[in-house]
Enzyme design. Structure first.
Site, PDB file in Angstrom:
ATOM      1  N   LYS A  30     -10.333   0.018  -2.260  1.00 35.96           N
ATOM      2  CA  LYS A  30     -10.152  -0.171  -0.815  1.00 35.96           C
ATOM      3  C   LYS A  30     -10.483   1.119  -0.076  1.00 35.96           C
ATOM      4  O   LYS A  30      -9.664   2.038  -0.030  1.00 35.96           O
ATOM      5  CB  LYS A  30      -8.706  -0.614  -0.510  1.00 35.96           C
ATOM      6  CG  LYS A  30      -8.429  -0.799   0.994  1.00 35.96           C
ATOM      7  CD  LYS A  30      -7.038  -1.348   1.257  1.00 35.96           C
ATOM      8  CE  LYS A  30      -6.682  -1.336   2.743  1.00 35.96           C
ATOM      9  NZ  LYS A  30      -5.325  -1.831   3.035  1.00 35.96           N
TER      10      LYS A  30
ATOM     11  N   LYS B  33      -7.089   3.223  -3.264  1.00 40.12           N
ATOM     12  CA  LYS B  33      -7.474   3.216  -1.848  1.00 40.12           C
ATOM     13  C   LYS B  33      -7.694   4.654  -1.402  1.00 40.12           C
ATOM     14  O   LYS B  33      -6.953   5.554  -1.806  1.00 40.12           O
ATOM     15  CB  LYS B  33      -6.349   2.523  -1.054  1.00 40.12           C
ATOM     16  CG  LYS B  33      -6.456   2.583   0.456  1.00 40.12           C
ATOM     17  CD  LYS B  33      -5.340   1.759   1.113  1.00 40.12           C
ATOM     18  CE  LYS B  33      -5.238   2.007   2.607  1.00 40.12           C
ATOM     19  NZ  LYS B  33      -4.142   1.236   3.255  1.00 40.12           N
TER      20      LYS B  33
ATOM     21  N   ASP C  11       0.867  -1.182   0.000  1.00 46.82           N
ATOM     22  CA  ASP C  11       0.000   0.000   0.000  1.00 46.82           C
ATOM     23  C   ASP C  11       0.902   1.230   0.000  1.00 46.82           C
ATOM     24  O   ASP C  11       1.619   1.475   0.980  1.00 46.82           O
ATOM     25  CB  ASP C  11      -0.896   0.017   1.245  1.00 46.82           C
ATOM     26  CG  ASP C  11      -1.969  -1.088   1.221  1.00 46.82           C
ATOM     27  OD1 ASP C  11      -1.760  -2.119   0.547  1.00 46.82           O
ATOM     28  OD2 ASP C  11      -3.007  -0.910   1.884  1.00 46.82           O
TER      29      ASP C  11
HETATM   30  O1  G3H Z   1      -5.477   1.408   6.054  1.00 44.16           O
HETATM   31  C1  G3H Z   1      -6.102   1.297   7.078  1.00 44.16           C
HETATM   32  C2  G3H Z   1      -6.353   2.357   8.050  1.00 44.16           C
HETATM   33  O2  G3H Z   1      -5.168   2.902   8.516  1.00 44.16           O
HETATM   34  C3  G3H Z   1      -7.173   1.869   9.194  1.00 44.16           C
HETATM   35  O3  G3H Z   1      -7.837   2.952   9.742  1.00 44.16           O
HETATM   36  P1  G3H Z   1      -8.738   2.782  11.078  1.00 44.16           P
HETATM   37  O4  G3H Z   1      -7.769   2.559  12.192  1.00 44.16           O
HETATM   38  O5  G3H Z   1      -9.471   4.076  11.171  1.00 44.16           O
HETATM   39  O6  G3H Z   1      -9.650   1.611  10.893  1.00 44.16           O
END
Ligand code: G3H
Length: 348
Positions: free
Chosen positions: A284, A248, A185
């Site tokens: 994503k 994403k 990513d």
């Molecule tokens: O890529 C994923 C995110 O950093 C997760 O974010 P979150 O902690 O708000 O679920």
């Protein structure tokens, strides 16, 4: 008039893509999805993509989330689908190898046994598609999930801001791939979007894709930073033209993370790219998606806008650190009619 989405919608039936695309190109499913090779940067094609109107997108989102409900009886099946399409994530400054190992253990056994048994799926394997970690923890995660089929995704390229020399960012990708990451990513430097430096952004992402080798590339736009939906749309197009496997929304660190209207703009960009090239790009949404209800809204959006293939982990992921906990609570509620205490759903 409202309509209902049924459990059967998760079966083999495929909602057709828009007529032109469906007529020209068979929609591949599962592992037959051909990897996006990218295309030359085509500014004319980018500009030809319909301009984005925020209020129209908001109206469409409101109609999808209010009028296309998932009946209570079908919700458990859809929530299990959300789990299968999840990148279970830990991206904290205080992450440790121990925390990553606990996260991986949770991914391998996402629910208590009695929940699996109560749902009548004791013999089935339902797990997040991947765990998502910072580069220093890739090797730990690879070791912890070995043999399970769970992928390891690494956030590389100076996450979350992307503000390191390109050579440093590419080295980080190469190091994550060497350590065994299946998916990378990457974040884009948002300044390239503000300056409309599309060629530079395209060239950077092409280099990142090359550094990934066989690992799949997810390109994070940081949509909360991009100021306009037009910027989101154009950055999405550049990322796909440069060879992104997924686009994403967010890092989870911006002040505004994944929202449905912005997600819809990106999904429309994916549709435009498919109509032009025949390639299916994954999506994503990430950041701030923490409730089972929110995950259902996103699944409905994917089903209604792009169709059944985008309910598979090959083409759809939630990036989420706490969503799994809420889904587990809702499944327990579905089975018992009451919620258990939070401590019974301990996460990493
Ligand atoms: O890529 C994923 C995110 O950093 C997760 O974010 P979150 O902690 O708000 O679920």
């Amino acid at each position: 008039m409202s309509s209902t989405i049924r459990e059967a919608d998760l079966g083999t039936k495929v909602t057709p893509l828009p007529a032109r695309a469906a007529a020209n190109t068979p929609v591949p499913l599962d592992h037959r999805i051909a990897r996006n090779p990218g295309m030359k940067l085509d500014l004319g094609f980018m500009e030809s993509v319909r301009s984005v109107n925020r209020s129209a997108l908001e109206r469409r989102v409101a109609s999808l989330t209010k009028r296309r409900s998932i009946k209570a009886d079908n919700q458990a099946a859809w929530l299990l689908r959300a789990v299968a399409c999840m990148d279970l994530t830990t991206l904290n400054s205080n992450d440790t190898e121990e925390r990553v190992r606990r996260l991986c253990a949770k991914a391998i056994n996402p629910f208590r046994r009695d929940i699996f048994e109560g749902l009548g799926i004791a013999g089935e394997t339902i797990r997040p598609a991947a765990v998502c970690v910072y580069h220093p923890f890739v090797a730990t995660a690879v070791d912890a999930v070995r043999g399970t089929g769970i992928h390891v995704a690494a956030v590389s390229t100076a996450f979350p801001h992307g503000l390191a020399p390109l050579s440093t960012r590419l080295q980080e990708i190469e190091a994550s791939v060497r350590d065994g990451a299946d998916e990378i990513d990457v974040v884009i430097p948002r300044g390239l979007v503000f300056g409309a430096k599309w060629r530079e952004l395209y060239n950077e992402i092409v280099s990142m894709r090359a550094a990934c080798g066989d690992a799949h590339l997810k390109v994070i736009l940081g949509t909360g930073d991009l100021a306009t939906l037009r910027n989101v749309m154009l950055a999405s197009m550049v990322a796909m033209m440069a060879g992104a496997d997924f686009i994403k929304t967010s890092t989870g660190k911006e002040s505004v993370n994944a929202t449905l209207p912005v997600g819809l703009a990106m999904v429309r960009a994916i549709r435009a790219y498919f109509e032009e090239t025949g390639y299916l790009i994954g999506f994503k949404p990430a950041g701030g998606i923490s409730t089972a209800k929110a995950s259902l809204d996103w699944l409905v959006l994917m089903k209604e806008e792009l169709g059944r293939p985008w309910l598979e982990p090959e083409l759809f992921r939630f990036g989420a650190s706490s969503l799994l906990t809420d889904i587990e609570r809702q499944l327990e509620h579905h089975l018992t009619g009451h919620y258990s205490a939070n401590h019974r759903h301990a996460m990493a």
